[in-house]
Design an enzyme around this catalytic site. Structure first.
Site, PDB file in Angstrom:
ATOM      1  N   PHE A  65       0.518  11.544   7.452  1.00 23.75           N
ATOM      2  CA  PHE A  65      -0.010  10.224   7.798  1.00 23.75           C
ATOM      3  C   PHE A  65      -1.323  10.040   7.068  1.00 23.75           C
ATOM      4  O   PHE A  65      -2.267  10.817   7.253  1.00 23.75           O
ATOM      5  CB  PHE A  65      -0.193  10.066   9.310  1.00 23.75           C
ATOM      6  CG  PHE A  65      -0.396   8.627   9.685  1.00 23.75           C
ATOM      7  CD1 PHE A  65       0.690   7.777   9.833  1.00 23.75           C
ATOM      8  CD2 PHE A  65      -1.671   8.111   9.846  1.00 23.75           C
ATOM      9  CE1 PHE A  65       0.504   6.428  10.143  1.00 23.75           C
ATOM     10  CE2 PHE A  65      -1.862   6.769  10.159  1.00 23.75           C
ATOM     11  CZ  PHE A  65      -0.770   5.929  10.309  1.00 23.75           C
TER      12      PHE A  65
ATOM     13  N   ASP B  30       7.330   3.864   2.944  1.00 23.55           N
ATOM     14  CA  ASP B  30       7.585   4.999   3.815  1.00 23.55           C
ATOM     15  C   ASP B  30       9.076   5.042   4.142  1.00 23.55           C
ATOM     16  O   ASP B  30       9.891   5.456   3.319  1.00 23.55           O
ATOM     17  CB  ASP B  30       6.698   4.843   5.054  1.00 23.55           C
ATOM     18  CG  ASP B  30       6.611   6.086   5.909  1.00 23.55           C
ATOM     19  OD1 ASP B  30       7.655   6.680   6.212  1.00 23.55           O
ATOM     20  OD2 ASP B  30       5.497   6.449   6.310  1.00 23.55           O
TER      21      ASP B  30
ATOM     22  N   ASP C 102       0.823  -1.208   0.000  1.00 27.67           N
ATOM     23  CA  ASP C 102       0.000   0.000   0.000  1.00 27.67           C
ATOM     24  C   ASP C 102       0.858   1.260   0.000  1.00 27.67           C
ATOM     25  O   ASP C 102       0.575   2.220  -0.705  1.00 27.67           O
ATOM     26  CB  ASP C 102      -0.991   0.008   1.166  1.00 27.67           C
ATOM     27  CG  ASP C 102      -0.336  -0.210   2.529  1.00 27.67           C
ATOM     28  OD1 ASP C 102       0.895  -0.405   2.613  1.00 27.67           O
ATOM     29  OD2 ASP C 102      -1.084  -0.227   3.535  1.00 27.67           O
TER      30      ASP C 102
END
Length: 174
Positions: free
Chosen positions: A150, A101, A98
């Site tokens: 976020f 990071d 997904d």
């Protein structure tokens, strides 16, 4: 503490991008079969939609790798919670994630999978936050580069909430 969600990428934008990624992957793997490894839990929405848009034969497997917990920052500790059900030896593999990071989780996971001798190994992510990268990770297929916020929705969560949002939103803690 409560949260508010502001839309970053609409459902239509996400859908269009997944269609484009499916077309590129289909061209790259023409005449072959591709084995998708969905990284759970967040990758399941993206993987299912991507698989529907790939025109070459597709097989699927699932892994669960954790480095977060209930926080908004990576813990830095990576563990395999659920391993693959099948061997990937001599398969053309795409890991479907997904979000990339810090790169810690994917760096660990890709090294682990390379040791299992796939014919090829590539990485596809819906979202990429390159400015947060701590470990170098080569992303082969990227949906969107996003800012260091976020995000939730389309499989991404905050403390197991918001995965079912059909768009990508930015979480603000109130």
């Amino acid at each position: 503490m409560s949260e508010t969600i502001r839309e970053l990428l609409s459902e239509e934008e996400v859908d269009q991008k997944i269609k484009e990624l499916g077309e590129v992957i289909s061209r790259d793997y023409e005449g072959k079969q591709v084995h998708l490894i969905c990284v759970l839990k967040g990758g399941v929405f993206f993987t299912c939609e991507l698989a529907k848009r790939i025109t070459v034969p597709v097989s699927l497997d699932f892994m669960s790798v954790s480095s977060y917990g209930d926080e908004t920052k990576s813990s830095g500790v990576v563990k395999i919670v659920k391993d693959l059900d099948e061997s990937i030896e001599n398969k053309d593999v795409i890991v479907v994630e997904d979000i990339v990071d810090s790169g810690r989780t994917l760096s660990y996971l890709l090294e682990n999978l390379k040791s299992r001798k796939p014919k090829s190994l590539r990485l596809c992510t819906l979202l990429d936050k390159p400015e947060r990268r701590v470990k170098k990770v080569e992303v082969d297929y990227t949906g969107f580069e996003i800012p260091d916020e976020f995000v939730v929705g389309y499989g991404l969560d905050y403390a197991q909430k918001y995965r079912n949002l059909p768009y990508i939103g930015i979480v603000k803690l109130d």
